[in-house]
Design a protein around this motif. Structure first.
Motif, PDB file in Angstrom:
ATOM      1  N   MET A 148       1.001  -1.366   0.179  1.00  0.00           N
ATOM      2  CA  MET A 148       0.164  -0.002  -0.050  1.00  0.00           C
ATOM      3  C   MET A 148       1.096   1.162   0.168  1.00  0.00           C
ATOM      4  N   ILE A 149       0.467   2.041  -0.947  1.00  0.00           N
ATOM      5  CA  ILE A 149       1.160   3.537  -0.794  1.00  0.00           C
ATOM      6  C   ILE A 149       0.336   4.691  -0.115  1.00  0.00           C
ATOM      7  N   THR A 150       0.717   5.233   0.857  1.00  0.00           N
ATOM      8  CA  THR A 150       0.098   6.439   1.324  1.00  0.00           C
ATOM      9  C   THR A 150       0.806   7.610   1.268  1.00  0.00           C
ATOM     10  N   ALA A 151       0.206   8.546   0.748  1.00  0.00           N
ATOM     11  CA  ALA A 151       0.807   9.803   0.713  1.00  0.00           C
ATOM     12  C   ALA A 151       0.042  10.916   1.640  1.00  0.00           C
ATOM     13  N   LYS A 152       0.882  11.465   2.463  1.00  0.00           N
ATOM     14  CA  LYS A 152       0.146  12.364   3.249  1.00  0.00           C
ATOM     15  C   LYS A 152       0.600  13.819   3.169  1.00  0.00           C
ATOM     16  N   SER A 153      -0.336  14.807   3.473  1.00  0.00           N
ATOM     17  CA  SER A 153      -0.175  16.306   3.186  1.00  0.00           C
ATOM     18  C   SER A 153       1.029  16.517   4.482  1.00  0.00           C
ATOM     19  N   ALA A 154       1.976  17.289   4.223  1.00  0.00           N
ATOM     20  CA  ALA A 154       3.036  17.729   5.209  1.00  0.00           C
ATOM     21  C   ALA A 154       2.287  18.530   6.389  1.00  0.00           C
ATOM     22  N   SER A 155       0.922  19.024   6.121  1.00  0.00           N
ATOM     23  CA  SER A 155       0.380  19.622   7.390  1.00  0.00           C
ATOM     24  C   SER A 155      -0.336  18.666   8.092  1.00  0.00           C
ATOM     25  N   GLN A 156      -0.787  17.531   7.582  1.00  0.00           N
ATOM     26  CA  GLN A 156      -1.519  16.374   8.223  1.00  0.00           C
ATOM     27  C   GLN A 156      -0.758  15.869   9.278  1.00  0.00           C
ATOM     28  N   LYS A 157      -1.439  15.791  10.425  1.00  0.00           N
ATOM     29  CA  LYS A 157      -0.773  15.298  11.619  1.00  0.00           C
ATOM     30  C   LYS A 157      -0.972  13.774  11.438  1.00  0.00           C
ATOM     31  N   ALA A 158       0.234  12.920  11.716  1.00  0.00           N
ATOM     32  CA  ALA A 158       0.423  11.646  11.535  1.00  0.00           C
ATOM     33  C   ALA A 158       0.209  11.058  12.833  1.00  0.00           C
ATOM     34  N   ALA A 159      -0.621   9.950  12.865  1.00  0.00           N
ATOM     35  CA  ALA A 159      -0.767   9.239  14.121  1.00  0.00           C
ATOM     36  C   ALA A 159      -0.074   8.093  14.323  1.00  0.00           C
ATOM     37  N   ASP A 160       1.265   8.241  14.014  1.00  0.00           N
ATOM     38  CA  ASP A 160       2.127   7.303  14.179  1.00  0.00           C
ATOM     39  C   ASP A 160       2.610   6.936  15.850  1.00  0.00           C
ATOM     40  N   LYS A 161       2.850   5.689  15.904  1.00  0.00           N
ATOM     41  CA  LYS A 161       3.207   5.272  17.391  1.00  0.00           C
ATOM     42  C   LYS A 161       4.652   5.358  17.280  1.00  0.00           C
ATOM     43  N   MET A 211      16.799  11.832  12.923  1.00  0.00           N
ATOM     44  CA  MET A 211      16.167  10.665  12.318  1.00  0.00           C
ATOM     45  C   MET A 211      16.849   9.424  13.128  1.00  0.00           C
ATOM     46  N   VAL A 212      18.000   9.398  13.156  1.00  0.00           N
ATOM     47  CA  VAL A 212      18.808   8.299  14.042  1.00  0.00           C
ATOM     48  C   VAL A 212      18.712   8.514  15.244  1.00  0.00           C
ATOM     49  N   MET A 213      18.723   9.722  15.847  1.00  0.00           N
ATOM     50  CA  MET A 213      18.802   9.835  17.421  1.00  0.00           C
ATOM     51  C   MET A 213      17.574  10.008  18.065  1.00  0.00           C
ATOM     52  N   LEU A 214      16.481  10.287  17.098  1.00  0.00           N
ATOM     53  CA  LEU A 214      15.089  10.624  18.052  1.00  0.00           C
ATOM     54  C   LEU A 214      14.126   9.864  17.419  1.00  0.00           C
ATOM     55  N   ARG A 215      14.530   8.943  16.225  1.00  0.00           N
ATOM     56  CA  ARG A 215      13.231   8.309  15.509  1.00  0.00           C
ATOM     57  C   ARG A 215      12.378   7.436  16.161  1.00  0.00           C
ATOM     58  N   GLY A 216      12.555   6.938  17.394  1.00  0.00           N
ATOM     59  CA  GLY A 216      11.811   6.295  18.042  1.00  0.00           C
ATOM     60  C   GLY A 216      10.702   7.180  18.915  1.00  0.00           C
ATOM     61  N   ASP A 217      11.020   8.343  18.922  1.00  0.00           N
ATOM     62  CA  ASP A 217      10.284   9.307  19.853  1.00  0.00           C
ATOM     63  C   ASP A 217       9.359  10.369  19.353  1.00  0.00           C
ATOM     64  N   LEU A 218      10.084  10.726  17.831  1.00  0.00           N
ATOM     65  CA  LEU A 218       9.179  11.753  17.496  1.00  0.00           C
ATOM     66  C   LEU A 218       8.216  11.316  16.335  1.00  0.00           C
ATOM     67  N   LYS A 219       6.936  11.765  16.105  1.00  0.00           N
ATOM     68  CA  LYS A 219       6.354  11.330  15.095  1.00  0.00           C
ATOM     69  C   LYS A 219       6.541  11.987  13.694  1.00  0.00           C
ATOM     70  N   THR A 220       5.976  11.417  12.750  1.00  0.00           N
ATOM     71  CA  THR A 220       6.057  11.893  11.360  1.00  0.00           C
ATOM     72  C   THR A 220       5.854  13.312  11.107  1.00  0.00           C
ATOM     73  N   SER A 221       4.925  13.912  11.722  1.00  0.00           N
ATOM     74  CA  SER A 221       4.495  15.214  11.811  1.00  0.00           C
ATOM     75  C   SER A 221       5.254  16.052  12.440  1.00  0.00           C
ATOM     76  N   GLU A 222       5.988  15.580  13.532  1.00  0.00           N
ATOM     77  CA  GLU A 222       7.151  16.595  14.224  1.00  0.00           C
ATOM     78  C   GLU A 222       8.405  16.452  13.550  1.00  0.00           C
ATOM     79  N   PHE A 223       8.645  15.511  12.517  1.00  0.00           N
ATOM     80  CA  PHE A 223       9.862  15.399  11.741  1.00  0.00           C
ATOM     81  C   PHE A 223       9.466  16.626  10.862  1.00  0.00           C
ATOM     82  N   ASP A 224       8.131  16.598  10.141  1.00  0.00           N
ATOM     83  CA  ASP A 224       7.788  17.788   9.243  1.00  0.00           C
ATOM     84  C   ASP A 224       7.981  19.067   9.892  1.00  0.00           C
ATOM     85  N   ALA A 225       7.614  19.341  11.258  1.00  0.00           N
ATOM     86  CA  ALA A 225       7.652  20.611  11.927  1.00  0.00           C
ATOM     87  C   ALA A 225       9.184  20.824  12.103  1.00  0.00           C
ATOM     88  N   LEU A 226       9.956  20.001  12.287  1.00  0.00           N
ATOM     89  CA  LEU A 226      11.285  20.120  12.630  1.00  0.00           C
ATOM     90  C   LEU A 226      12.229  20.711  11.150  1.00  0.00           C
TER      91      LEU A 226
END
Length: 479
Positions: free
Chosen positions: A1-14, A425-440
């Motif tokens: 499955m390919i899923t494209a999300k808008s950069a402004s969309q909040k990702a509910a990633d665990k 991404m290497v140091m904080l990938r387990g703690d930041l959501k995709t949306s937070e990487f976008d904000a960074l």
């Protein structure tokens, strides 16, 4: 499955936990999973016929019989060309990011292209997108050919090289851009095998230095075929295989031996020129022709740390490898110690690299003042040697850090941003959501990226990870 999300969309990633890599993985700078490299799931051809949508390989020998089927979508065709580079990069990124249970790799397009040794300019983003979709939509069926090494048995497996692909896009469409954050899920079969340590060393830097995709793909396959799949610690220095059987293994679309031989010639020539092979011999005629590969010294790359020490005094990486392979690791290390002692004693060569090579080849021409190094016992000599190496190692690290800082300062702003994203991404990938990487990424366009990088590295390495996360979320406005 390919899923494209808008950069402004909040990702509910665990958030995912990061597991400490297997002890064997910690000793290998770059590597390959043995199943995928030996089965050669990706065609060595740079271009494929428009109707090349599936292939089947059957292998029978005195020990076993297996069958591999590949089925791809018409619009993409079977994996080929630079898909080989991308697939190897994904495995290494998976290791670098902590071998997560879920088999996820989080990265930017820039980071994937960089890990694959490919051009990181924007025009390659579309090619990367097509490659990822081809690896996502191609199905493999392997009958009695997938090694479950912990259980020491051959099994049947079916999977796609990428199990699921999600990514953000500034336009919200299915197209990668510099702001994209990708979340790639590798298949469970591959994840289990890598986590179990069924891997082999891969000189990825050497592979990426080869000029053309077919040569890189053939190198990866040849290097893997040297290993006994049931006893990976055992390697051979030559092997023979039927030419037409080898054409199947390489996924070369031809039933004429002369055309297969011609298709492989350029790759053979470069691998011989670079020292990975010493000879490629052909025996017999027609469909019964056999090809014999004889491996050279470059097939057994030396200790990468020792090679790194040699590059710091001015040798090229290839020349450094040749020196270690020709003279042996112990002699090169001893010569480096003499080199350091002579330079510390005031000797100032015009060229450090040329002086080292001459010292290695003609040690009798140079004398080290014995007085400061005079020791009474072998154990004291060993201790002094270790001390000297620790001092030199510290100097090297400081020089490397200074060189890296200077290189980063010279980078364009966008490349500085990508470097900070890689570190995060290497140091904080387990703690930041995709949306937070976008904000960074957005934040880095308004702040000094290098100052942010230094703050992240200093905070996490000093044990203040939680504080860094808390402060970063405040800055991102995500609390």
């Amino acid at each position: 499955m390919i899923t494209a999300k808008s950069a402004s969309q909040k990702a509910a990633d665990k958030s995912v936990s990061v597991r400490t890599p297997h002890s064997r993985l910690g000793q290998v700078k770059r590597f390959d999973e043995i199943n995928v490299s030996q089965l050669s799931l990706i065609s060595v051809q740079e271009r494929i016929p428009a109707d090349f949508r599936e292939w089947t390989v059957e292998h029978i020998d005195e020990r076993r019989r297996y069958r591999v089927v590949c089925q791809a979508l018409p619009e993409y065709g079977v994996p080929h060309g630079t898909d080989n580079d991308i697939s190897a990069a994904l495995i290494n990124l998976f290791i670098e990011q902590g071998l997560t249970d879920e088999g996820t790799v989080t990265a930017t397009p820039y980071l994937i292209l960089q890990a694959a040794g490919l051009d990181t300019s924007g025009r390659y983003y579309d090619a990367l997108g097509v490659s990822l979709k081809r690896l996502l939509t191609t199905n493999y069926f392997i009958s009695e050919g997938w090694r479950d090494h912990p259980q020491r048995r051959w099994t049947t497996a079916s999977f796609r090289y990428i199990d699921k692909l999600e990514y953000t896009s500034s336009s919200g469409e299915e197209q990668l851009d510099p702001t994209s954050i990708l979340k790639i899920h590798l298949p469970a079969e591959l994840v289990r095998s890598v986590r179990a340590g069924y891997i082999k060393a891969l000189d990825l830097a050497f592979m990426q230095s080869l000029r053309r995709p077919p040569t890189r793909a053939l190198y990866r396959l040849l290097d893997a075929r040297r290993y006994n799949p049931e006893e990976p610690s055992t390697r051979v220095m030559s092997f023979e295989v039927g030419l037409m059987e080898w054409a199947q293994a390489c996924k070369i679309v031809s039933d004429r031996p002369s055309l297969v031989e011609r298709a492989l010639k350029t790759a053979h020539d470069e691998l011989i020129e670079r020292g990975f092979l010493t000879a490629v011999n052909f025996h017999g005629r027609g469909l019964k022709k056999v090809i014999e590969y004889v491996f050279g010294k470059m097939a057994d790359p030396p200790d990468p740390q020792l090679v790194g020490r040699l590059t710091l005094i001015g040798l090229t990486r290839i020349r450094a490898q040749q020196m270690v392979q020709e003279f042996g690791q112990d002699q090169v290390e001893d010569t480096l110690d003499r080199f350091s002692a002579l330079v510390a004693g005031g000797y100032k060569p015009r060229s450090k690299a040329a002086f080292f090579v001459d010292l290695l080849k003609h040690p009798e021409k140079y004398q080290v003042d014995a007085e400061p190094l005079l020791l009474t016992t072998a154990s004291e000599q060993a201790a002094e040697k270790r001390k000297l190496r620790q001092i030199e190692s510290q100097k090297r690290e400081e020089a490397e850090q200074q060189s890296m800082e200077e290189s980063l300062q010279r980078m364009p702003l966008q490349e500085q941003v990508e470097e900070v994203m890689r570190v995060a991404m290497v140091m904080l990938r387990g703690d930041l959501k995709t949306s937070e990487f976008d904000a960074l990424r957005q934040l880095l366009n308004h702040e000094d990226p290098l100052a942010m990088r230094q703050w992240l590295l200093r905070g996490v390495s000093s044990g203040q990870r939680d504080a860094v996360l808390h402060d970063l979320r405040i800055r991102l406005g995500s609390l």
